[in-house]
Design a protein around this motif. Structure first.
Motif, mmCIF file in Angstrom:
data_model
loop_
_atom_site.group_PDB
_atom_site.id
_atom_site.type_symbol
_atom_site.label_atom_id
_atom_site.label_comp_id
_atom_site.label_asym_id
_atom_site.label_seq_id
_atom_site.Cartn_x
_atom_site.Cartn_y
_atom_site.Cartn_z
ATOM 1 N N VAL A 40 -44.647 46.140 -100.492
ATOM 2 C CA VAL A 40 -44.299 46.207 -101.910
ATOM 3 C C VAL A 40 -42.971 45.497 -102.134
ATOM 4 O O VAL A 40 -41.950 45.860 -101.538
ATOM 5 C CB VAL A 40 -44.199 47.664 -102.409
ATOM 6 C CG1 VAL A 40 -43.864 47.689 -103.898
ATOM 7 C CG2 VAL A 40 -45.504 48.413 -102.146
ATOM 8 N N VAL A 41 -43.007 44.472 -102.964
ATOM 9 C CA VAL A 41 -41.793 43.760 -103.364
ATOM 10 C C VAL A 41 -41.338 44.314 -104.703
ATOM 11 O O VAL A 41 -42.028 44.152 -105.714
ATOM 12 C CB VAL A 41 -42.065 42.243 -103.470
ATOM 13 C CG1 VAL A 41 -40.847 41.529 -104.056
ATOM 14 C CG2 VAL A 41 -42.433 41.671 -102.110
ATOM 15 N N VAL A 42 -40.228 45.004 -104.703
ATOM 16 C CA VAL A 42 -39.672 45.574 -105.936
ATOM 17 C C VAL A 42 -38.708 44.547 -106.516
ATOM 18 O O VAL A 42 -37.725 44.159 -105.876
ATOM 19 C CB VAL A 42 -38.942 46.903 -105.654
ATOM 20 C CG1 VAL A 42 -38.374 47.476 -106.949
ATOM 21 C CG2 VAL A 42 -39.898 47.897 -104.997
ATOM 22 N N LEU A 43 -38.978 44.095 -107.747
ATOM 23 C CA LEU A 43 -38.237 42.968 -108.303
ATOM 24 C C LEU A 43 -37.812 43.254 -109.744
ATOM 25 O O LEU A 43 -38.648 43.254 -110.648
ATOM 26 C CB LEU A 43 -39.117 41.714 -108.258
ATOM 27 C CG LEU A 43 -38.495 40.390 -108.694
ATOM 28 C CD1 LEU A 43 -37.294 40.045 -107.817
ATOM 29 C CD2 LEU A 43 -39.546 39.286 -108.630
ATOM 30 N N PRO A 44 -36.535 43.523 -109.986
ATOM 31 C CA PRO A 44 -36.078 43.674 -111.368
ATOM 32 C C PRO A 44 -36.378 42.422 -112.186
ATOM 33 O O PRO A 44 -36.207 41.291 -111.709
ATOM 34 C CB PRO A 44 -34.564 43.888 -111.204
ATOM 35 C CG PRO A 44 -34.406 44.458 -109.828
ATOM 36 C CD PRO A 44 -35.453 43.773 -109.009
ATOM 37 N N GLU A 64 -39.177 47.281 -100.468
ATOM 38 C CA GLU A 64 -37.747 47.047 -100.665
ATOM 39 C C GLU A 64 -37.490 46.379 -102.008
ATOM 40 O O GLU A 64 -38.332 45.617 -102.509
ATOM 41 C CB GLU A 64 -37.197 46.140 -99.556
ATOM 42 C CG GLU A 64 -37.350 46.666 -98.148
ATOM 43 C CD GLU A 64 -36.439 47.846 -97.835
ATOM 44 O OE1 GLU A 64 -35.507 48.103 -98.635
ATOM 45 O OE2 GLU A 64 -36.658 48.495 -96.794
ATOM 46 N N VAL A 65 -36.306 46.668 -102.565
ATOM 47 C CA VAL A 65 -35.821 45.911 -103.719
ATOM 48 C C VAL A 65 -35.342 44.552 -103.211
ATOM 49 O O VAL A 65 -34.573 44.476 -102.246
ATOM 50 C CB VAL A 65 -34.670 46.643 -104.428
ATOM 51 C CG1 VAL A 65 -34.145 45.803 -105.582
ATOM 52 C CG2 VAL A 65 -35.118 48.012 -104.922
ATOM 53 N N VAL A 66 -35.828 43.491 -103.835
ATOM 54 C CA VAL A 66 -35.478 42.136 -103.399
ATOM 55 C C VAL A 66 -34.569 41.497 -104.449
ATOM 56 O O VAL A 66 -34.923 41.403 -105.624
ATOM 57 C CB VAL A 66 -36.743 41.289 -103.193
ATOM 58 C CG1 VAL A 66 -36.369 39.849 -102.850
ATOM 59 C CG2 VAL A 66 -37.612 41.887 -102.094
ATOM 60 N N THR A 67 -33.411 41.051 -104.009
ATOM 61 C CA THR A 67 -32.455 40.384 -104.894
ATOM 62 C C THR A 67 -32.520 38.876 -104.664
ATOM 63 O O THR A 67 -33.056 38.413 -103.640
ATOM 64 C CB THR A 67 -31.030 40.884 -104.613
ATOM 65 O OG1 THR A 67 -30.662 40.518 -103.282
ATOM 66 C CG2 THR A 67 -30.948 42.398 -104.767
ATOM 67 N N PRO A 68 -31.986 38.072 -105.574
ATOM 68 C CA PRO A 68 -32.074 36.605 -105.419
ATOM 69 C C PRO A 68 -31.538 36.095 -104.098
ATOM 70 O O PRO A 68 -32.131 35.191 -103.496
ATOM 71 C CB PRO A 68 -31.262 36.085 -106.607
ATOM 72 C CG PRO A 68 -31.438 37.134 -107.660
ATOM 73 C CD PRO A 68 -31.433 38.432 -106.907
ATOM 74 N N LYS A 69 -30.430 36.629 -103.620
ATOM 75 C CA LYS A 69 -29.850 36.125 -102.377
ATOM 76 C C LYS A 69 -30.717 36.448 -101.158
ATOM 77 O O LYS A 69 -30.540 35.848 -100.092
ATOM 78 C CB LYS A 69 -28.445 36.691 -102.190
ATOM 79 C CG LYS A 69 -27.422 36.115 -103.158
ATOM 80 C CD LYS A 69 -26.018 36.613 -102.865
ATOM 81 C CE LYS A 69 -24.999 35.985 -103.815
ATOM 82 N NZ LYS A 69 -23.622 36.451 -103.542
ATOM 83 N N GLN A 70 -31.634 37.416 -101.311
ATOM 84 C CA GLN A 70 -32.505 37.775 -100.187
ATOM 85 C C GLN A 70 -33.772 36.918 -100.127
ATOM 86 O O GLN A 70 -34.568 37.068 -99.210
ATOM 87 C CB GLN A 70 -32.895 39.249 -100.292
ATOM 88 C CG GLN A 70 -31.720 40.210 -100.095
ATOM 89 C CD GLN A 70 -32.137 41.651 -100.341
ATOM 90 O OE1 GLN A 70 -32.681 41.982 -101.384
ATOM 91 N NE2 GLN A 70 -31.892 42.511 -99.367
ATOM 92 N N MET A 71 -33.926 36.066 -101.099
ATOM 93 C CA MET A 71 -35.074 35.153 -101.102
ATOM 94 C C MET A 71 -34.677 33.835 -100.435
ATOM 95 O O MET A 71 -33.533 33.389 -100.593
ATOM 96 C CB MET A 71 -35.529 34.901 -102.541
ATOM 97 C CG MET A 71 -36.236 36.082 -103.165
ATOM 98 S SD MET A 71 -37.904 36.292 -102.534
ATOM 99 C CE MET A 71 -38.779 34.956 -103.350
ATOM 100 N N PRO A 72 -35.578 33.209 -99.706
ATOM 101 C CA PRO A 72 -36.996 33.551 -99.542
ATOM 102 C C PRO A 72 -37.319 34.391 -98.323
ATOM 103 O O PRO A 72 -38.470 34.759 -98.116
ATOM 104 C CB PRO A 72 -37.640 32.165 -99.397
ATOM 105 C CG PRO A 72 -36.605 31.386 -98.635
ATOM 106 C CD PRO A 72 -35.273 31.861 -99.157
ATOM 107 N N HIS A 73 -36.302 34.714 -97.485
ATOM 108 C CA HIS A 73 -36.607 35.319 -96.190
ATOM 109 C C HIS A 73 -37.206 36.712 -96.310
ATOM 110 O O HIS A 73 -38.070 37.105 -95.520
ATOM 111 C CB HIS A 73 -35.366 35.321 -95.280
ATOM 112 C CG HIS A 73 -34.149 35.904 -95.898
ATOM 113 N ND1 HIS A 73 -33.325 35.199 -96.755
ATOM 114 C CD2 HIS A 73 -33.602 37.151 -95.787
ATOM 115 C CE1 HIS A 73 -32.329 35.973 -97.147
ATOM 116 N NE2 HIS A 73 -32.474 37.154 -96.583
#
Length: 578
Positions: free
Chosen positions: A156-160, A130-139
């Motif tokens: 797989v952590v997809v991170l711009p 998944e694409v992980v955005t700041p608001k989805q961290m840390p969960h």
């Protein structure tokens, strides 16, 4: 900033989950993550020469330790280089988390420089991507970690890259992680159905795979209770072949001995913890299967009984329900057939072999088996090295044998050795490399030298793609483009600062191995071997034999088996004399 950056939180959470290192190549969109590693105690960045090598290294580390391992790739090409190693990790059941950094978030979908879509790219080789955005961290990261560990595969952590430098959505709060899944207890009715089938069968054969890990004693007790020959797939070799008075060898493309016969002639074949893919080597009838993964049940062969459960848990529940068998004729006959099958071929690899040029690769493998440490970790290249490892490395319950046995990628052995050596710095790690595999990821020699890893590289150099040659020959096709210009890999290794030996005289094989294995740091031992030393399975069709005969001018049928002949001979002592 109230909360840490996404990158800082990611690195801290990985460290707190037990991760000690991240394998990758620095740069571009990964920079915030790399900088977070620099500022975080207890975790390090391991520079590799190719992200593919980093993914293989993580896969091997996870298999040696059983814990989560991590690799990373920058946007675009860095991501795509990860693919091969992640496929290998996922199919091997290795808990690996990959950080796939992405282009700047505002450019996604605009055909920007180096743009790929990693959230799509890795879907087939991961359980979570998944694409992980700041608001989805840390969960979201907790989910990614727990999925990789719990399902034994890849997340797989997809991170711009730009988002990695932003503030995360919440504080880094310690959270417990289940480090490995609990054993699956089978349903009582499934165990009873298996007991009924075994009790009704006059003869039983057990065929074991990697799912028999930690169940060696249970398998032996079951085999003794029902007087069953025990064969294995390559993935089961290290877990069931040692201290096994019921051993009849290995079935499949690399097989030897009586395993194929035992699986086909038993009234009931019981598959234990194996997703053995070669359906033409299974009887396709009279089969029961036990596996902790329900998706494996029945996908290779029709089943009379299917049991969803851990192998050890299932056997312990099964034994009180079984009638003890007393007729040893089937077991003893298979033990005799196994020993006879090995006796027939062993002379081809022992008689004056130390004087034959080019050197027989089997001789090198047999000497390596004798000289390597009792707790050595062997990493094995795909191709003919798989054959030599399957037939010559002697398991003992402490040694490990790691390869790309399910994905079948070339070039895996050396980067696997990198991860294995980082994971077990006090153990001897031996890379059984083929010249084709080593050439493909040659840059990982530099990785070994850079980190001063004491990996012992045993190179089988036959200037040929031996397994491909064999595949062509059994199909009746003259081998074409399988042989190539000989290369002096010892000179290349010396050029990057690794001590190296090149051996063309078989009389120097043992002394070179003794010297190289005793070196304190990395060593490459290159053995120029016979490209015509090929091996075919224990059971092939008449059409394949005709094809082989029409295309081969020199061949060795069946293959040698090193110390396996000694094991077979010792097991015959259990056969009552008439």
């Amino acid at each position: 900033m109230a909360n840490p950056t996404v990158a800082a939180q990611l690195v801290t959470m990985l460290r707190d989950a037990g991760v000690q290192r991240i394998y990758g190549v620095v740069g571009d969109s990964l920079n915030p993550v790399v900088d977070a590693v620099r500022h975080t105690d207890g975790i390090e960045w391991v520079h590799v020469s190719n992200e593919e090598g980093g993914a293989f290294a993580a896969a091997a580390e996870a298999q040696v330790t059983g814990r989560l391992a991590v690799c990373a790739g920058s946007c675009g090409p860095g991501n795509t280089h990860l693919l091969q190693g992640l496929y290998d990790a996922h199919r091997s059941g290795a808990p690996v988390l990959a950080i796939a950094s992405h282009i700047q978030s505002q450019e996604i979908g605009m055909a920007f420089f180096q743009e790929t879509h990693p959230e799509r790219l890795f879907q087939e080789c991961s359980y979570w991507c998944e694409v992980v955005t700041p608001k989805q961290m840390p969960h979201n990261l907790r989910v990614a970690i727990q999925t990789a560990v719990g399902k034994r595969g890849v997340s797989v952590v997809v991170l711009p890259g730009d988002l990695a430098a932003e503030e995360s959505g919440g504080p880094t709060v310690p959270s417990a992680v289940v480090t490995e899944p609990s054993p699956v207890r089978p349903a009582a009715q499934q165990v009873q159905a298996l007991a009924d089938a075994i009790n009704a069968a006059r003869t039983v054969t057990l065929f074991c795979g990697a799912g028999c890990k930690d169940a060696h004693d249970d398998v032996m007790e079951l085999a003794g209770h029902v007087l069953a020959p025990v064969g294995h797939a390559l993935g089961g070799k290290e877990w069931v072949q040692y201290d096994n008075p019921y051993d009849v060898g290995m079935n499949g493309l690399l097989g030897y001995g009586a395993a194929h016969k035992a699986t086909h002639e038993a009234d009931l074949l019981v598959l234990l913890g194996t997703d053995f893919p070669y359906t033409n080597f299974l009887p396709q009838a009279r089969t029961a299967q036990v596996d902790a993964d329900p998706s494996h049940l029945g996908r290779r062969t029709p089943l009379e009984v299917a049991v969803h459960g851990d192998v050890g848990e299932t056997i312990r529940a099964l034994l009180p329900l079984l009638e003890r068998k007393t007729d040893r004729r089937f077991l003893d006959g298979m033990l005799r057939d196994h020993a006879h099958a090995l006796e027939k071929v062993v002379d081809a690899y022992t008689h004056r072999v130390e004087k034959m040029r080019p050197t027989h690769p089997e001789y090198v493998a047999a000497q390596l088996d004798e000289l390597a440490a009792d707790d050595a970790v062997f990493t094995v290249d795909t191709g003919m090295c798989n054959v030599w490892a399957a037939r010559y490395l002697t398991p003992n319950g402490r040694r490990r044998v790691i390869g790309s046995f399910r994905h079948g990628s070339m070039a895996n052995a050396l980067p696997h050795a990198v991860g294995a050596q980082f994971a077990a710095p006090g153990r001897q790690v031996v890379s059984m490399s083929g010249d084709g595999g080593l050439a493909m990821l040659l840059g990982e020699l530099i990785t070994v030298r850079l980190h001063r890893l004491p990996v012992k590289i045993v190179l089988f150099n036959n200037a040929s793609l031996g397994m491909v040659k064999l595949e062509m020959m059994v199909d009746g096709i003259p081998d074409f483009e399988t042989d190539h210009e000989p290369t002096d890999f010892s000179a290349i290794a010396a050029g990057v600062g690794i001590p190296a030996y090149r051996v063309e005289d078989p009389r120097e094989v043992r002394s070179t191995l003794e010297k190289g294995l005793a070196e304190p740091g990395p060593v490459l031992m290159e053995f120029v071997t016979d490209a015509n030393a090929l091996s075919i399975p224990p059971a092939i069709t008449g059409e394949q034999i005709r094809g082989f005969a029409t295309s081969a001018s020199k061949m060795v049928l069946g293959g040698g088996v090193g110390k396996m002949i000694d094991l077979a001979r010792s097991n015959l002592r259990n056969v009552p004399r008439p």
